[in-house]
Design a protein around this motif. Structure first.
Motif, mmCIF file in Angstrom:
data_model
loop_
_atom_site.group_PDB
_atom_site.id
_atom_site.type_symbol
_atom_site.label_atom_id
_atom_site.label_comp_id
_atom_site.label_asym_id
_atom_site.label_seq_id
_atom_site.Cartn_x
_atom_site.Cartn_y
_atom_site.Cartn_z
ATOM 1 N N ILE A 161 -77.834 -35.905 124.889
ATOM 2 C CA ILE A 161 -79.029 -35.390 124.208
ATOM 3 C C ILE A 161 -78.817 -33.951 123.762
ATOM 4 C CG2 ILE A 161 -81.412 -34.684 124.644
ATOM 5 C CD1 ILE A 161 -81.699 -37.340 126.120
ATOM 6 N N LYS A 165 -78.900 -32.395 119.876
ATOM 7 C CA LYS A 165 -79.529 -31.142 119.469
ATOM 8 C C LYS A 165 -78.509 -30.195 118.850
ATOM 9 C CE LYS A 165 -82.316 -29.241 122.402
ATOM 10 N NZ LYS A 165 -82.806 -28.764 123.717
ATOM 11 N N ALA A 166 -77.302 -30.199 119.421
ATOM 12 C CA ALA A 166 -76.286 -29.248 118.958
ATOM 13 C C ALA A 166 -75.806 -29.564 117.547
ATOM 14 C CB ALA A 166 -75.103 -29.232 119.917
ATOM 15 N N ALA A 168 -77.401 -29.845 115.096
ATOM 16 C CA ALA A 168 -78.172 -29.052 114.136
ATOM 17 C C ALA A 168 -77.361 -27.857 113.640
ATOM 18 C CB ALA A 168 -79.470 -28.574 114.783
ATOM 19 N N PHE A 196 -91.204 -28.830 109.916
ATOM 20 C CA PHE A 196 -90.797 -28.748 111.314
ATOM 21 C C PHE A 196 -91.332 -29.939 112.104
ATOM 22 C CE2 PHE A 196 -92.074 -27.577 115.610
ATOM 23 C CZ PHE A 196 -90.863 -27.225 116.159
ATOM 24 N N GLY A 200 -88.778 -32.418 113.707
ATOM 25 C CA GLY A 200 -88.851 -32.473 115.165
ATOM 26 C C GLY A 200 -89.137 -33.878 115.664
ATOM 27 N N TYR A 203 -86.005 -36.014 115.590
ATOM 28 C CA TYR A 203 -85.130 -35.727 116.732
ATOM 29 C C TYR A 203 -85.690 -36.313 118.018
ATOM 30 C CZ TYR A 203 -81.943 -32.564 114.325
ATOM 31 O OH TYR A 203 -80.983 -32.041 113.510
ATOM 32 N N LEU A 204 -87.001 -36.193 118.185
ATOM 33 C CA LEU A 204 -87.608 -36.711 119.416
ATOM 34 C C LEU A 204 -87.414 -38.212 119.519
ATOM 35 C CD1 LEU A 204 -90.932 -34.744 119.866
ATOM 36 C CD2 LEU A 204 -88.873 -34.640 121.245
ATOM 37 N N ASN A 207 -83.798 -38.939 120.439
ATOM 38 C CA ASN A 207 -83.526 -38.629 121.838
ATOM 39 C C ASN A 207 -84.243 -39.580 122.775
ATOM 40 O OD1 ASN A 207 -81.734 -36.591 121.429
ATOM 41 N ND2 ASN A 207 -83.301 -35.008 121.282
ATOM 42 N N THR B 66 -91.405 -31.550 127.155
ATOM 43 C CA THR B 66 -90.661 -32.682 126.599
ATOM 44 C C THR B 66 -90.241 -32.395 125.162
ATOM 45 O OG1 THR B 66 -92.166 -34.052 127.866
ATOM 46 C CG2 THR B 66 -90.685 -35.185 126.375
ATOM 47 N N VAL B 67 -91.194 -31.912 124.372
ATOM 48 C CA VAL B 67 -90.899 -31.680 122.963
ATOM 49 C C VAL B 67 -89.830 -30.602 122.801
ATOM 50 C CG1 VAL B 67 -91.848 -30.748 120.826
ATOM 51 C CG2 VAL B 67 -93.115 -32.468 122.094
ATOM 52 N N LEU B 68 -90.012 -29.487 123.499
ATOM 53 C CA LEU B 68 -89.091 -28.364 123.307
ATOM 54 C C LEU B 68 -87.693 -28.675 123.819
ATOM 55 C CD1 LEU B 68 -89.500 -25.625 122.007
ATOM 56 C CD2 LEU B 68 -91.593 -26.858 122.406
ATOM 57 N N ARG B 69 -87.594 -29.611 124.769
ATOM 58 C CA ARG B 69 -86.254 -29.938 125.237
ATOM 59 C C ARG B 69 -85.617 -31.033 124.405
ATOM 60 N NH1 ARG B 69 -86.272 -30.455 131.538
ATOM 61 N NH2 ARG B 69 -87.980 -31.841 131.032
ATOM 62 N N GLY B 70 -86.402 -31.594 123.482
ATOM 63 C CA GLY B 70 -85.873 -32.689 122.687
ATOM 64 C C GLY B 70 -85.526 -32.322 121.256
ATOM 65 N N ILE B 71 -85.909 -31.123 120.814
ATOM 66 C CA ILE B 71 -85.597 -30.767 119.432
ATOM 67 C C ILE B 71 -84.645 -29.572 119.413
ATOM 68 C CG2 ILE B 71 -87.734 -31.659 118.447
ATOM 69 C CD1 ILE B 71 -88.857 -28.919 118.507
ATOM 70 N N PRO B 72 -83.832 -29.489 118.363
ATOM 71 C CA PRO B 72 -82.836 -28.418 118.293
ATOM 72 C C PRO B 72 -83.487 -27.045 118.225
ATOM 73 C CG PRO B 72 -82.402 -30.107 116.649
ATOM 74 C CD PRO B 72 -83.749 -30.393 117.206
ATOM 75 N N ASP B 73 -82.841 -26.083 118.884
ATOM 76 C CA ASP B 73 -83.379 -24.726 118.906
ATOM 77 C C ASP B 73 -83.365 -24.100 117.515
ATOM 78 O OD1 ASP B 73 -83.170 -25.396 121.531
ATOM 79 O OD2 ASP B 73 -81.258 -24.358 121.781
ATOM 80 N N VAL B 76 -86.514 -24.630 115.766
ATOM 81 C CA VAL B 76 -87.592 -23.756 116.245
ATOM 82 C C VAL B 76 -87.459 -22.372 115.611
ATOM 83 C CG1 VAL B 76 -88.683 -22.758 118.275
ATOM 84 C CG2 VAL B 76 -87.657 -25.021 118.408
ATOM 85 N N TYR B 120 -87.747 -24.415 129.794
ATOM 86 C CA TYR B 120 -86.819 -24.458 130.928
ATOM 87 C C TYR B 120 -87.381 -23.676 132.110
ATOM 88 C CZ TYR B 120 -83.426 -26.280 127.600
ATOM 89 O OH TYR B 120 -82.783 -27.052 126.673
#
Lengths: 240, 239
Positions: A161, A165-166, A168, A196, A200, A203-204, A207, B66-73, B76, B120
């Motif tokens: 996972i 994300k990486a 990106a 966004f 987003g 991606y969700l 994942n 959940t959302v913030l750990r599932g989408i690329p930084d 954001v 986190y």
């Protein structure tokens, strides 16, 4: 709320999904092989090998992935020997540079996960296998590796996972995957929030599906941990 | 230009890039630190919401992590950098400013890091709180401490102690993540290296220098954090 924009944004971003998945899965696959090699080196009890693995893991874990991508994509072209080598047709393409960087990076993290898995195999199981007369290689193939994979699976799922994300970051070196398309769409439409939300959610969803698949795999690999299924109720023709 | 090497990048002599790289390193540390601290504040509230919130508050916090750990930084960061202008420009126009307004890259970056690391932090604080022995909290109330006092004197210090290894992990993550802010043009280590690489045509040397700087910062801070962990857990019996 402008639903037609959401829909059109979704349709614009959807073509990026295959590239994102490709980047993630090819690099995770290559990275896994390298991770296994690194983990074996690390556990080899041969000092130089151990140190090579240690240094590799340290270097790749304590520098940002984006720096690694830039080093490979922009950096290598600094050397004429690279530009004239047979590898240049590969190293010239952002696609392969991204995959190489992602694979090298995930290998460092993955090797620690695999090492944990390998070390978790109980000594007794290995002894038992040896006592049955298995050769070292057979023991590894039949006993140690399967047990290690089972043990390492949840952590490796997390790593996959993180890799999704990486991917990106590949957009920074011109790859038009989901984030790349999203950035383009933002700069065209100036509607960052809507784009966004759409990107987003994609991606969700990806994942979420991966998490479910890993859970299923885990369930399938650990029949011994399942609670004893409720006994099948046999219909009895009670006279009562 | 042939003898251009790492020494030139780190050199403070005229023609060297040392001063620029040092300033960029300071910027990296500043943005990472600010983002980390803001993230810790978010994480404190997140953990609070998860531990003692009602059902709605809890599900909001769950959704957030959940959302913030599932989408690329990176996404954001784009949201805050570009999204801020979508919010700020109309406000600016209302007050008579014309043209495009957006958050300065530094604040957008801090905010993005804070929101991401906050997820986190939430999990780390929640996990650490659960390790705090209930007896100690009960004892604090039993001696007559108010809730606020018990939180300040007992719960917060104990939670922080158990959270320290997790916090160290987040710090390393945040430090590496700060490199993504280079896409917004903030001159931190990676952006400065890009500038250097562009003007000298020595990309490998500059990005290698960037890698070395990140390595140094992360090793040095890792060292400090390890020392802190040993210091603050000296009262714990080791198994």
């Amino acid at each position: 709320m402008d639903f037609s924009f959401f829909l059109s944004a979704f349709l614009r971003l959807l073509p990026g999904v295959p590239l994102t998945l490709q980047l993630a899965f090819v690099s995770v696959g290559l990275g896994m092989v390298l991770a296994l090699i690194l983990a074996l080196l690390r556990l080899s009890r041969i000092r130089p090998f151990e140190w090579i693995a240690r240094v590799y893991i340290f270097l790749f874990r304590s520098t940002p992935l984006l720096v690694q991508i830039f080093l490979i994509y922009y950096g290598l072209s600094q050397f004429q020997t690279v530009r004239y080598s047979v590898l240049w047709p590969i190293l010239r393409q952002p696609y392969w540079c991204a995959i190489i960087a992602l694979a090298l990076n995930t290998a460092a993290y993955g090797s620690e996960i695999i090492r944990g898995g390998l070390r978790s195999v109980p000594e007794g199981q290995i002894e038992a296998a040896r006592a049955c007369g298995m050769s070292r290689i057979t023991v590894f193939r039949r006993i140690v590796l399967p047990l290690a994979i089972r043990q390492a699976l949840p952590a490796y799922g997390n790593e996959i996972i993180l890799m999704v994300k990486a991917t990106a970051l590949a957009s920074v070196i011109t790859m038009m995957e989901i984030t790349g398309l999203a950035a383009k769409l933002i700069s065209e439409s100036y509607r960052a929030v809507e784009v966004f939300v759409v990107a987003g959610s994609i991606y969700l969803i990806i994942n979420y599906v991966i998490t479910r698949v890993i859970h299923l795999l885990e369930y399938w690999l650990t029949p011994h941990l399942r609670s004893v299924s409720t006994p099948v109720v046999i219909e009895r023709e009670d006279a009562a | 230009m042939n003898d251009f090497g790492l020494m030139t990048v780190f050199s403070f002599a005229p023609g060297g890039w040392g001063a620029a790289m040092a300033a960029a390193s300071a910027m990296t540390i500043a943005v990472a630190m600010a983002g980390f601290i803001a993230g810790a504040i978010i994480g404190t509230f997140g953990a609070w919401a998860k531990i003692s919130g009602g059902r709605i508050v809890r599900s909001v916090a769950d959704g957030y992590t959940t959302v913030l750990r599932g989408i690329p930084d990176l996404l954001v960061i784009y949201l805050f950098y570009f999204g801020s202008s979508a919010v700020l420009t109309p406000i600016g126009r209302f007050f008579g400013a014309n043209g495009f307004l957006s958050l300065p890259a530094f604040f957008a970056g801090c905010l993005a890091i804070a929101i991401v690391s906050g997820a986190y932090h939430t999990e780390v604080f929640r996990g650490a709180y659960q390790v705090v022995a209930l007896g100690e909290i009960d004892a604090a109330y039993a001696t007559g401490m108010s809730r606020a006092l018990a939180f300040r004197r007992i719960i917060a210090p104990l939670t922080l102690r158990f959270a320290l290894p997790g916090l160290a992990n987040i710090w390393q993550l945040v430090l590496k993540e700060s490199s993504l802010i280079s896409v917004t043009g903030l001159v931190e280590i990676l952006r400065q290296s890009q500038i250097g690489a562009g003007s000298t045509k020595q990309p490998f040397t500059f990005f290698l220098a960037a890698a070395i700087l990140y390595l140094l910062i992360s090793s040095a801070s890792g060292w400090v954090l390890q020392f802190a962990e040993r210091h603050f857990t000296r009262g714990l019996r080791r198994g």
